[in-house]
Design a protein around this motif. Structure first.
Motif, PDB file in Angstrom:
ATOM      1  N   PRO A  90       0.806  -1.216   0.000  1.00 35.03           N
ATOM      2  CA  PRO A  90       0.000   0.000   0.000  1.00 35.03           C
ATOM      3  C   PRO A  90       0.849   1.280   0.000  1.00 35.03           C
ATOM      4  O   PRO A  90       1.951   1.311   0.520  1.00 35.03           O
ATOM      5  CB  PRO A  90      -0.778  -0.102   1.316  1.00 35.03           C
ATOM      6  N   TYR A  91       0.277   2.316  -0.618  1.00 37.41           N
ATOM      7  CA  TYR A  91       0.846   3.668  -0.603  1.00 37.41           C
ATOM      8  C   TYR A  91       0.932   4.110   0.857  1.00 37.41           C
ATOM      9  O   TYR A  91      -0.029   3.957   1.620  1.00 37.41           O
ATOM     10  CB  TYR A  91      -0.092   4.576  -1.380  1.00 37.41           C
ATOM     11  N   VAL A  92       2.079   4.624   1.239  1.00 35.81           N
ATOM     12  CA  VAL A  92       2.252   5.087   2.619  1.00 35.81           C
ATOM     13  C   VAL A  92       2.776   6.514   2.623  1.00 35.81           C
ATOM     14  O   VAL A  92       3.491   6.935   1.712  1.00 35.81           O
ATOM     15  CB  VAL A  92       3.218   4.173   3.413  1.00 35.81           C
ATOM     16  N   GLU A  93       2.425   7.263   3.639  1.00 31.63           N
ATOM     17  CA  GLU A  93       2.903   8.632   3.791  1.00 31.63           C
ATOM     18  C   GLU A  93       3.157   8.919   5.258  1.00 31.63           C
ATOM     19  O   GLU A  93       2.818   8.101   6.125  1.00 31.63           O
ATOM     20  CB  GLU A  93       1.894   9.640   3.211  1.00 31.63           C
ATOM     21  N   GLY A  94       3.741  10.067   5.526  1.00 33.14           N
ATOM     22  CA  GLY A  94       4.039  10.394   6.915  1.00 33.14           C
ATOM     23  C   GLY A  94       4.220  11.882   7.127  1.00 33.14           C
ATOM     24  O   GLY A  94       4.528  12.635   6.191  1.00 33.14           O
ATOM     25  N   VAL A 104       3.690   7.147  15.651  1.00 32.19           N
ATOM     26  CA  VAL A 104       4.907   6.344  15.761  1.00 32.19           C
ATOM     27  C   VAL A 104       6.058   7.186  16.307  1.00 32.19           C
ATOM     28  O   VAL A 104       6.002   8.419  16.327  1.00 32.19           O
ATOM     29  CB  VAL A 104       5.305   5.720  14.395  1.00 32.19           C
ATOM     30  N   GLU A 105       7.116   6.474  16.726  1.00 33.93           N
ATOM     31  CA  GLU A 105       8.261   7.157  17.331  1.00 33.93           C
ATOM     32  C   GLU A 105       9.291   7.567  16.277  1.00 33.93           C
ATOM     33  O   GLU A 105       9.933   8.606  16.383  1.00 33.93           O
ATOM     34  CB  GLU A 105       8.898   6.231  18.365  1.00 33.93           C
ATOM     35  N   LYS A 106       9.439   6.725  15.242  1.00 34.67           N
ATOM     36  CA  LYS A 106      10.486   6.977  14.227  1.00 34.67           C
ATOM     37  C   LYS A 106       9.866   7.467  12.919  1.00 34.67           C
ATOM     38  O   LYS A 106       8.731   7.111  12.590  1.00 34.67           O
ATOM     39  CB  LYS A 106      11.243   5.677  13.961  1.00 34.67           C
ATOM     40  N   LYS A 107      10.643   8.217  12.182  1.00 28.77           N
ATOM     41  CA  LYS A 107      10.184   8.731  10.890  1.00 28.77           C
ATOM     42  C   LYS A 107       9.746   7.570   9.992  1.00 28.77           C
ATOM     43  O   LYS A 107      10.544   6.673   9.701  1.00 28.77           O
ATOM     44  CB  LYS A 107      11.328   9.506  10.221  1.00 28.77           C
ATOM     45  N   PRO A 108       8.489   7.575   9.554  1.00 29.84           N
ATOM     46  CA  PRO A 108       7.989   6.432   8.778  1.00 29.84           C
ATOM     47  C   PRO A 108       8.414   6.496   7.306  1.00 29.84           C
ATOM     48  O   PRO A 108       8.704   7.568   6.790  1.00 29.84           O
ATOM     49  CB  PRO A 108       6.465   6.576   8.899  1.00 29.84           C
ATOM     50  N   PRO A 109       8.485   5.332   6.638  1.00 28.84           N
ATOM     51  CA  PRO A 109       8.782   5.326   5.203  1.00 28.84           C
ATOM     52  C   PRO A 109       7.634   5.964   4.423  1.00 28.84           C
ATOM     53  O   PRO A 109       6.481   5.945   4.862  1.00 28.84           O
ATOM     54  CB  PRO A 109       8.894   3.838   4.869  1.00 28.84           C
ATOM     55  N   THR A 110       7.958   6.564   3.252  1.00 27.68           N
ATOM     56  CA  THR A 110       6.940   7.212   2.425  1.00 27.68           C
ATOM     57  C   THR A 110       7.115   6.752   0.975  1.00 27.68           C
ATOM     58  O   THR A 110       8.247   6.591   0.498  1.00 27.68           O
ATOM     59  CB  THR A 110       7.052   8.748   2.537  1.00 27.68           C
ATOM     60  N   SER A 111       6.014   6.541   0.282  1.00 33.82           N
ATOM     61  CA  SER A 111       6.026   5.838  -1.003  1.00 33.82           C
ATOM     62  C   SER A 111       6.957   6.438  -2.046  1.00 33.82           C
ATOM     63  O   SER A 111       7.745   5.735  -2.673  1.00 33.82           O
ATOM     64  CB  SER A 111       4.617   5.762  -1.577  1.00 33.82           C
ATOM     65  N   TRP A 112       6.863   7.750  -2.271  1.00 30.30           N
ATOM     66  CA  TRP A 112       7.665   8.345  -3.336  1.00 30.30           C
ATOM     67  C   TRP A 112       9.129   8.421  -2.957  1.00 30.30           C
ATOM     68  O   TRP A 112      10.012   8.366  -3.811  1.00 30.30           O
ATOM     69  CB  TRP A 112       7.098   9.713  -3.736  1.00 30.30           C
ATOM     70  N   ASN A 113       9.417   8.515  -1.679  1.00 27.54           N
ATOM     71  CA  ASN A 113      10.797   8.483  -1.215  1.00 27.54           C
ATOM     72  C   ASN A 113      11.401   7.095  -1.417  1.00 27.54           C
ATOM     73  O   ASN A 113      12.563   6.970  -1.816  1.00 27.54           O
ATOM     74  CB  ASN A 113      10.834   8.899   0.261  1.00 27.54           C
ATOM     75  N   GLU A 137      14.817  12.281  -5.585  1.00 27.66           N
ATOM     76  CA  GLU A 137      13.849  13.199  -6.186  1.00 27.66           C
ATOM     77  C   GLU A 137      12.744  13.625  -5.214  1.00 27.66           C
ATOM     78  O   GLU A 137      12.188  14.711  -5.329  1.00 27.66           O
ATOM     79  CB  GLU A 137      13.202  12.548  -7.423  1.00 27.66           C
ATOM     80  N   TYR A 138      12.389  12.744  -4.280  1.00 31.11           N
ATOM     81  CA  TYR A 138      11.254  13.011  -3.399  1.00 31.11           C
ATOM     82  C   TYR A 138      11.660  12.776  -1.955  1.00 31.11           C
ATOM     83  O   TYR A 138      11.928  11.647  -1.551  1.00 31.11           O
ATOM     84  CB  TYR A 138      10.076  12.106  -3.768  1.00 31.11           C
ATOM     85  N   GLY A 139      11.681  13.867  -1.179  1.00 30.97           N
ATOM     86  CA  GLY A 139      12.086  13.753   0.218  1.00 30.97           C
ATOM     87  C   GLY A 139      10.909  13.482   1.135  1.00 30.97           C
ATOM     88  O   GLY A 139       9.757  13.393   0.688  1.00 30.97           O
ATOM     89  N   ASN A 143      14.734  26.039  11.898  1.00 32.67           N
ATOM     90  CA  ASN A 143      16.107  25.589  12.155  1.00 32.67           C
ATOM     91  C   ASN A 143      16.586  24.526  11.177  1.00 32.67           C
ATOM     92  O   ASN A 143      17.553  23.823  11.438  1.00 32.67           O
ATOM     93  CB  ASN A 143      16.214  25.066  13.591  1.00 32.67           C
ATOM     94  N   MET A 144      15.892  24.417  10.059  1.00 22.41           N
ATOM     95  CA  MET A 144      16.237  23.353   9.115  1.00 22.41           C
ATOM     96  C   MET A 144      16.749  23.916   7.801  1.00 22.41           C
ATOM     97  O   MET A 144      16.281  24.947   7.331  1.00 22.41           O
ATOM     98  CB  MET A 144      14.985  22.510   8.816  1.00 22.41           C
ATOM     99  N   ASP A 145      17.691  23.220   7.197  1.00 21.59           N
ATOM    100  CA  ASP A 145      18.144  23.556   5.850  1.00 21.59           C
ATOM    101  C   ASP A 145      17.193  22.873   4.861  1.00 21.59           C
ATOM    102  O   ASP A 145      17.198  21.650   4.718  1.00 21.59           O
ATOM    103  CB  ASP A 145      19.588  23.074   5.652  1.00 21.59           C
ATOM    104  N   LEU A 146      16.381  23.693   4.207  1.00 16.20           N
ATOM    105  CA  LEU A 146      15.332  23.113   3.352  1.00 16.20           C
ATOM    106  C   LEU A 146      15.881  22.569   2.030  1.00 16.20           C
ATOM    107  O   LEU A 146      15.161  21.899   1.291  1.00 16.20           O
ATOM    108  CB  LEU A 146      14.224  24.147   3.111  1.00 16.20           C
ATOM    109  N   LYS A 147      17.141  22.875   1.739  1.00 17.68           N
ATOM    110  CA  LYS A 147      17.763  22.267   0.558  1.00 17.68           C
ATOM    111  C   LYS A 147      18.197  20.831   0.864  1.00 17.68           C
ATOM    112  O   LYS A 147      18.193  19.977  -0.003  1.00 17.68           O
ATOM    113  CB  LYS A 147      18.975  23.093   0.109  1.00 17.68           C
ATOM    114  N   VAL A 148      18.560  20.608   2.104  1.00 22.83           N
ATOM    115  CA  VAL A 148      18.942  19.252   2.532  1.00 22.83           C
ATOM    116  C   VAL A 148      17.679  18.439   2.831  1.00 22.83           C
ATOM    117  O   VAL A 148      17.528  17.295   2.403  1.00 22.83           O
ATOM    118  CB  VAL A 148      19.845  19.311   3.793  1.00 22.83           C
ATOM    119  N   ASN A 149      16.766  19.070   3.559  1.00 22.77           N
ATOM    120  CA  ASN A 149      15.500  18.402   3.910  1.00 22.77           C
ATOM    121  C   ASN A 149      14.415  18.754   2.898  1.00 22.77           C
ATOM    122  O   ASN A 149      13.450  19.430   3.213  1.00 22.77           O
ATOM    123  CB  ASN A 149      15.073  18.823   5.315  1.00 22.77           C
ATOM    124  N   TYR A 150      14.594  18.288   1.648  1.00 16.89           N
ATOM    125  CA  TYR A 150      13.645  18.602   0.585  1.00 16.89           C
ATOM    126  C   TYR A 150      12.459  17.658   0.629  1.00 16.89           C
ATOM    127  O   TYR A 150      12.450  16.684   1.357  1.00 16.89           O
ATOM    128  CB  TYR A 150      14.322  18.546  -0.784  1.00 16.89           C
TER     129      TYR A 150
END
Ligand SMILES: Nc1nc2c(c(=O)[nH]1)N[C@H]1C(S)=C(S)[C@@H](COP(=O)(O)O)O[C@H]1N2
Ligand SMILES: [Mo]
Length: 334
Positions: free
Chosen positions: A203-207, A259-268, A274-276, A327-334
């Motif tokens: 299934p498609y997942v997002e977070g 959830v506690e940890k950053k979840p996986p996301t489909s396009w990533n 290409e997709y952060g 406080n985030m670098d949006l070029k790194v965290n795209y």
């Protein structure tokens, strides 16, 4: 819910004309094409079952539910309903823009089960009728900016995701929210065929991060243009995160898990370069294969309509959301 305090994300006067306000919950639900068991019972029972879950039964819970005339002079002319419902990305029903409307017509969404679970004290499940009756519905006109550089202006009906999450009483380990679309290859041909489904893992997942999920702009939508959601737009319930690229706005949701940890996301998963995870609309961070500086606004105009417009940081919602990323670098965290 009658919105009294005017926020950025609520439409301005010149964005819409003729705004009949509905004070009757049943009226609005009927207009949306929703006629659940509760509505039928209401005819005979003395108490209105639709009021059952509401603390304030007589409050106006949706506004502008009927008339959707674009203002004409505004830069925010609504995308015509006929385009919103025929130009779609919903790879479970095929990868061409016209595939979802063609392939999703038999999609059966009733009964439905949406579970709210994970790092919460009070997990619960919503059935189909609950999606329309447990939370106060309101209309939100949002811009939707696809990562493919087209955009629309859509009148959604729904409620804040925050309300749904609060009800489950998240605990201190709840740092992210993970979403999951229905997995049903019998109904969703794209899940049964790698070619039709565009190579996405189903299934498609997002977070979202918990603060993003709790932001009042983050909407769970159950309708558009005053009706329940068409299948191709993510019936019966989908996410709308207006300051992020459209792929974050996951459709036909069956699970919301804290959830506690950053979840996986489909396009990533499909193409991490290409997709952060964040996918905030950002004209200064180009997609590796195209510019994100401008977008094609889909309006009622024909093929040659001049509808190329500049893309705004956070899709124009920066005032409400930019602080979350200060406080985030949006070029790194795209
Ligand atoms: N489950 C699921 N959700 C999805 C998608 C999808 O393919 N599957 N496509 C996304 C993309 S890329 C966009 S732009 C929006 C499109 O929403 P719309 O068709 O209602 O305009 O849905 C998003 N949600
Ligand atoms: Mo998209």
């Amino acid at each position: 819910m009658l919105i009294k305090t005017k926020k950025n994300y609520q439409l301005s006067e010149n964005e819409v004309t003729a705004e009949p306000v509905y004070h009757d919950r049943r009226q609005v639900l009927k207009k949306m094409g929703y006629l659940g068991a509760g509505t039928l019972l209401a005819q005979s029972a003395s108490a209105n079952p639709l009021d059952f879950f509401s603390n304030k039964p007589d409050k106006v819970f949706a506004q502008r539910a009927l008339s959707f005339q674009p203002a004409g002079e505004s830069s925010q002319i609504w995308t015509p309903e006929a385009k919103v419902t025929t130009h779609n990305n919903f790879y479970e029903f095929g990868t061409n823009k016209s595939d979802p409307v063609e392939n999703a017509q038999g999609f059966n969404v009733n009964p439905w089960q949406l579970s709210i679970s994970g790092e919460v004290d009070k997990p619960y499940t919503l059935g189909y009728d609950d999606l329309f009756t447990r939370f106060d519905l309101e209309e939100r006109i949002y811009r939707l900016r696809c990562v493919e550089a087209w955009s629309m202006v859509i009148p959604w009906i729904g409620f804040s995701l925050a309300e749904v999450i609060k009800k489950a009483a998240p605990n201190s380990r709840a740092k992210y929210v993970a979403f999951e679309t229905l997995y049903d290859p019998k109904q969703m041909p794209g899940q049964a065929s790698r070619r039709l489904g565009g190579g996405v893992q189903y299934p498609y997942v997002e977070g979202l991060r918990i603060d993003e999920a709790m932001n009042p702009l983050t909407l769970l939508s159950v309708g558009l243009y005053g009706k329940t959601l068409p299948a191709q737009n993510g019936a019966p319930i989908r996410l709308v995160v207006p300051w992020k690229y459209g792929f974050k706005s996951i459709k036909s949701i069956v699970s919301i898990k804290l959830v506690e940890k950053k979840p996986p996301t489909s396009w990533n998963i499909l193409a991490a370069n290409e997709y952060g995870f964040y996918a905030n609309v950002n004209p200064e961070v180009d997609h590796p294969r195209w510019s994100q500086a401008s977008e094609r606004r889909i309006t009622s105009g024909g093929l040659f309509a001049r509808n190329r417009i500049a893309t705004l940081p956070f899709n124009g919602y920066g005032e409400d959301v930019a602080d979350m990323y200060k406080n985030m670098d949006l070029k790194v965290n795209y």
